[in-house]
Write a protein that holds these residues in place. Sequence first.
Motif, PDB file in Angstrom:
ATOM      1  N   HIS A   1       0.933  -0.670   0.216  1.00 39.34           N
ATOM      2  CA  HIS A   1      -0.217   0.196  -0.313  1.00 39.34           C
ATOM      3  C   HIS A   1       1.006   1.304   0.263  1.00 39.34           C
ATOM      4  CE1 HIS A   1      -3.947  -2.617   1.367  1.00 39.34           C
ATOM      5  NE2 HIS A   1      -2.641  -2.957   2.090  1.00 39.34           N
TER       6      HIS A   1
ATOM      7  N   HIS B   1      -6.682  -3.577   5.558  1.00 41.40           N
ATOM      8  CA  HIS B   1      -5.854  -2.642   4.815  1.00 41.40           C
ATOM      9  C   HIS B   1      -6.510  -3.785   3.649  1.00 41.40           C
ATOM     10  CE1 HIS B   1      -3.538  -6.168   3.809  1.00 41.40           C
ATOM     11  NE2 HIS B   1      -3.488  -6.736   4.996  1.00 41.40           N
TER      12      HIS B   1
ATOM     13  N   HIS C   1      -2.253  -3.253  -3.994  1.00 38.34           N
ATOM     14  CA  HIS C   1      -3.306  -3.054  -3.014  1.00 38.34           C
ATOM     15  C   HIS C   1      -4.600  -3.271  -4.795  1.00 38.34           C
ATOM     16  CE1 HIS C   1      -6.695  -1.335  -0.520  1.00 38.34           C
ATOM     17  NE2 HIS C   1      -7.085  -2.676  -0.597  1.00 38.34           N
TER      18      HIS C   1
ATOM     19  N   CYS D   1      -4.329   1.846  -5.209  1.00 35.19           N
ATOM     20  CA  CYS D   1      -3.435   2.122  -4.300  1.00 35.19           C
ATOM     21  C   CYS D   1      -2.948   1.523  -4.701  1.00 35.19           C
ATOM     22  CB  CYS D   1      -3.848   2.340  -2.605  1.00 35.19           C
ATOM     23  SG  CYS D   1      -3.065   1.566  -1.424  1.00 35.19           S
TER      24      CYS D   1
HETATM   25 ZN   LIG Z   1      -4.207   0.721  -0.293  1.00 32.38          ZN
END
Ligand SMILES: [Zn+2]
Length: 323
Positions: A198, A248, A300, A308
Amino acid sequence: MRPASSRRHPGLLALALLASALASSCAARGSVQTEPRPVSSPTAAAPGSAIPSWSRSEASAFDWQTLDAIKAWLASVDASRLGHFRGEARLKLGTGLMGIDPTASESVRADRWERAAEQFSMVLADPDASRDQLDRATELHTIAQRGPKGARSASTTAAADTIAPLPGLVRRGAWAKAPPIASRLNRIDRPFTEFTIHHSDTTHRPGPEGIRRVHVDSERYGDVGYHFLIGPDGTVWEGRSLRYQGAHAGEGRNEGKLGICLLGDFEVARPTPAALRSLEQLVRHLSSELDIPLRAVRGHGEVKATLCPGRHLQRWVDTWRRG
Ligand SMILES: [Zn+2]
């Protein structure tokens, strides 16, 4: 420095001022631990005055009466004035919680050890803690986090708790201003199988504490969502304990994913060579310690629809996966 994007991470913008103040203390590797402590702050110890009664008892002679006396003292006005004794009280209370009544059931003891870890975390976050208190709290916190049975029998938690320390790693207790909220966290129930990369998506560089606050206060997570965070100077911060599933990757997508966040907006900027060196070192270390395939790394945006970790960091991910 351009303003942070409120479109993608509105929560970060709200805490930008606070976060930028915190970021300055996190800028240098290990700065949280090596900064000189104030010697004459108003809450520093006043040697020889108002020595609390509990401070005369030996740690080996703990009983509930002593622990209750320490708890009561910590809630009193003296505790807010006497920084030295505040640290001693928390160290004693935590040590006492770990040592008392060793015949209690494992779950009761595990709960006490978690409460002990919280006491040690508070010492680590206390600006009045002395070097010696910080050292003791760091050591005790590591022990407390392992729980009363040390490396647990479940292979997943044992693997996460007993990995060799990464050189230079800044432990969570050294930077986080509050302990995790265990009731909001899920223990991992299967081993990690891949890394998710990320970016923090802000040019304000809020630092780990700023991100933790957004995650806990706005998102209602039990702790910072990532397992590790990496700064532009290559500093690696321990985030959420590896005993817990991350928050996350997106709802329902976190299982088995170890989350690593680089601070910065890599849709706009390029990650620094120092940050990428730390990322590679961290991935190699965790891969060998936790048996995660070395190339099992995804951005991500490959897990859910998001920009991201930014195109410049995604390029590193693509290159790394090719080996
Ligand atoms: Zn992320």
